[in-house]
Scaffold this active site. Structure first.
Site, mmCIF file in Angstrom:
data_model
loop_
_atom_site.group_PDB
_atom_site.id
_atom_site.type_symbol
_atom_site.label_atom_id
_atom_site.label_comp_id
_atom_site.label_asym_id
_atom_site.label_seq_id
_atom_site.Cartn_x
_atom_site.Cartn_y
_atom_site.Cartn_z
ATOM 1 C CB CYS A 121 -0.785 -0.118 1.259
ATOM 2 S SG CYS A 121 -1.962 -0.986 1.113
ATOM 3 C CG HIS A 258 -3.055 3.741 1.619
ATOM 4 N ND1 HIS A 258 -3.780 3.183 0.485
ATOM 5 C CD2 HIS A 258 -2.936 3.109 2.402
ATOM 6 C CE1 HIS A 258 -3.672 2.235 0.778
ATOM 7 N NE2 HIS A 258 -3.304 1.241 2.034
ATOM 8 C CG ASN A 288 -6.366 -0.714 1.070
ATOM 9 O OD1 ASN A 288 -5.988 -0.233 0.233
ATOM 10 N ND2 ASN A 288 -6.400 -1.248 2.040
HETATM 11 O O1 UT7 Z 1 -3.832 -0.620 2.896
HETATM 12 C C1 UT7 Z 1 -2.968 -1.301 4.088
HETATM 13 C C2 UT7 Z 1 -3.280 -0.808 5.853
HETATM 14 N N1 UT7 Z 1 -4.619 -1.911 5.986
HETATM 15 C C3 UT7 Z 1 -5.417 -0.475 7.281
HETATM 16 O O2 UT7 Z 1 -5.041 0.434 6.890
HETATM 17 C C4 UT7 Z 1 -6.489 -1.419 7.825
HETATM 18 C C5 UT7 Z 1 -6.265 -0.986 8.682
HETATM 19 N N2 UT7 Z 1 -7.346 -1.884 10.111
HETATM 20 C C6 UT7 Z 1 -8.553 -1.112 9.942
HETATM 21 O O3 UT7 Z 1 -9.092 -0.929 9.356
HETATM 22 C C7 UT7 Z 1 -9.729 -1.640 10.943
HETATM 23 O O4 UT7 Z 1 -8.450 -2.782 12.072
HETATM 24 C C8 UT7 Z 1 -10.479 -2.711 9.684
HETATM 25 C C9 UT7 Z 1 -11.312 -2.221 9.628
HETATM 26 C C10 UT7 Z 1 -10.008 -3.807 9.451
HETATM 27 C C11 UT7 Z 1 -11.256 -3.414 11.274
HETATM 28 O O5 UT7 Z 1 -12.195 -2.266 12.013
HETATM 29 P P1 UT7 Z 1 -11.988 -2.929 13.818
HETATM 30 O O6 UT7 Z 1 -12.336 -1.848 14.015
HETATM 31 O O7 UT7 Z 1 -10.067 -2.909 14.059
HETATM 32 O O8 UT7 Z 1 -12.428 -3.355 13.671
HETATM 33 P P2 UT7 Z 1 -12.194 -5.066 14.963
HETATM 34 O O9 UT7 Z 1 -11.496 -5.777 13.657
HETATM 35 O O10 UT7 Z 1 -12.042 -5.061 16.364
HETATM 36 O O11 UT7 Z 1 -13.557 -6.232 15.327
HETATM 37 C C12 UT7 Z 1 -14.529 -5.246 15.583
HETATM 38 C C13 UT7 Z 1 -15.948 -6.865 15.132
HETATM 39 C C14 UT7 Z 1 -15.196 -7.782 16.078
HETATM 40 O O12 UT7 Z 1 -16.175 -8.650 16.172
HETATM 41 P P3 UT7 Z 1 -16.162 -9.525 18.038
HETATM 42 O O13 UT7 Z 1 -15.350 -10.501 18.175
HETATM 43 O O14 UT7 Z 1 -15.965 -8.222 18.271
HETATM 44 O O15 UT7 Z 1 -17.087 -9.452 18.003
HETATM 45 C C15 UT7 Z 1 -15.696 -8.580 14.203
HETATM 46 O O16 UT7 Z 1 -15.382 -9.936 14.453
HETATM 47 O O17 UT7 Z 1 -16.337 -6.053 14.056
HETATM 48 C C16 UT7 Z 1 -16.675 -7.599 13.695
HETATM 49 N N3 UT7 Z 1 -16.392 -7.955 12.520
HETATM 50 C C17 UT7 Z 1 -17.285 -7.495 11.155
HETATM 51 N N4 UT7 Z 1 -18.697 -7.262 11.160
HETATM 52 C C18 UT7 Z 1 -19.192 -7.512 10.031
HETATM 53 C C19 UT7 Z 1 -15.220 -8.048 11.582
HETATM 54 N N5 UT7 Z 1 -14.901 -7.221 10.234
HETATM 55 C C20 UT7 Z 1 -16.443 -7.152 10.075
HETATM 56 C C21 UT7 Z 1 -17.475 -7.001 8.825
HETATM 57 N N6 UT7 Z 1 -18.681 -7.206 9.755
HETATM 58 N N7 UT7 Z 1 -16.626 -7.225 7.669
#
Ligand code: UT7
Length: 331
Positions: A121, A258, A288
């Site tokens: 990225c 980005h 992304n």
């Molecule tokens: O380009 C390269 C660089 N990449 C990035 O910069 C990405 C960086 N990371 C992020 O953007 C975020 O961490 C994500 C968008 C990937 C995830 O967001 P988050 O707020 O960190 O969510 P999380 O991983 O803590 O997940 C929270 C909850 C979880 O459920 P529980 O365990 O709290 O019950 C996940 O299972 O959200 C759940 N979850 C979803 N729910 C509905 C994860 N993905 C999804 C989804 N739909 N697609």
């Protein structure tokens, strides 16, 4: 290739910008029918509303060719005015040859050279740095710098934590060597800051490849950890690049980040002391697109009349590696 002796100070100045997005638009609602997710979750956690996916058989080089044609038209140049093509991509058509050489042929470019760089990225920042080095050393006069990706090809469609995040597209920037004063009042690339740290490779990687598995693999990400690094590292690299040329946040007309997550974009802007009214945001429409995201955002920012000649831009990105960096550019 044009070989020129470097005389006084030179800068790599932006003279053309363009982009291409595949026709198919995929709204968040489409994922609701495939997996346990919702438009509401994706918008709230990422800012993404839709993304574009390449058609079957449509390749990264094809997206790159269309973006390059748009940039050449914008610059009023032809392919034979270009000395080199540097493509940032992690999703090449084939293992080799490079996407850049495929684009070279697609543009019917009769000379020059092309090759790919891979910093996921952050790839466009590394490609800019490479092009800048060719230009200021006098090895090339005009370089086409392209970010082009088809990340839809490396998604794990059973992993809702990653497959809703990415999209396909390409952006192209033409840089031209011009005489300059050597001060931060010059147009062009004013500074770059590049970083990587391989100890974090397990945070974001593709689990297949030529040497290890002889397969393509799918993207794996520890999103929360990458998020944490992004928030910590992006504002820092931007400040480093600004400081190195005696500029400050107040001098920045536009952050061109980005486009991974709106929450990362806004926290980085906040840490830099720059209001969101001075940030180019396209994540809602593109998702992304990895190395394509910055040139796509640049192209959209210019076509919307936001980015104007003389503006100071800070582009910043982080991704797999981890690799991250920034560029300060006077448009
Ligand atoms: O380009 C390269 C660089 N990449 C990035 O910069 C990405 C960086 N990371 C992020 O953007 C975020 O961490 C994500 C968008 C990937 C995830 O967001 P988050 O707020 O960190 O969510 P999380 O991983 O803590 O997940 C929270 C909850 C979880 O459920 P529980 O365990 O709290 O019950 C996940 O299972 O959200 C759940 N979850 C979803 N729910 C509905 C994860 N993905 C999804 C989804 N739909 N697609």
């Amino acid at each position: 290739m044009t070989t020129m002796a470097a005389k006084g100070p030179r800068r790599a100045v932006a003279v053309g910008i363009g982009h291409y997005l595949p026709e198919r638009v995929v709204p968040n609602s489409e994922f609701e029918t495939m997996m346990d997710t919702s438009d509401e979750w994706i918008r709230a956690r990422t800012g993404i509303e839709r993304r574009h996916f390449a058609a079957d058989g449509e390749t990264t080089s094809q997206l790159g060719i269309k973006a390059a044609e748009a940039a050449l038209a914008n610059a009023g140049l032809t392919a034979d005015d270009i000395d080199a093509i540097v493509v940032a991509t992690s999703t090449p058509d084939l293992t080799f040859p490079s996407v850049a050489t495929m684009i070279q042929t697609g543009l019917k470019m009769s000379g020059g050279f092309g090759f790919d760089v891979q910093a996921v990225c952050a790839g466009f920042i590394f490609a800019l740095s490479t092009a800048n080095a060719y230009i200021i050393s006098g090895q090339a006069k005009r370089v086409l710098v392209i970010g082009a990706e088809t990340f839809s090809r490396i998604m794990d469609w059973d992993d809702r934590t990653t497959c809703v995040l990415f999209g396909d597209g390409a952006g192209a920037l033409i840089l031209e060597g011009q005489d300059a004063s050597g001060t931060n009042a010059d147009s062009g690339i004013l500074s770059l800051d590049l970083n990587s740290d391989g100890q974090y490779r397990d945070l974001l990687f593709v689990d297949g490849g030529v040497s290890k598995t002889q397969s393509t693999g799918v993207l794996k990400m520890q999103g929360k950890e990458v998020f944490r690094h992004a928030v910590e590292k992006l504002a820092k690299t931007a400040h480093t690049a600004l400081d190195s040329v005696g500029l400050h946040s107040d001098d920045v007309d536009w952050i061109v980040p980005h486009q991974a997550n709106l929450r990362i974009i806004s926290r980085t802007a906040q840490k830099m002391g720059v209001g969101m009214d001075r940030v180019i945001v396209t994540v809602q429409d593109h998702g992304n697109t990895s190395a394509a995201s910055i040139p796509l955002a640049l192209s959209v920012g210019v076509s919307q009349g936001k980015i104007k000649k003389g503006d100071v831009l800070v582009a910043e990105a982080i991704g797999g590696g981890l690799a991250w960096g920034s560029a300060v550019i006077r448009w």
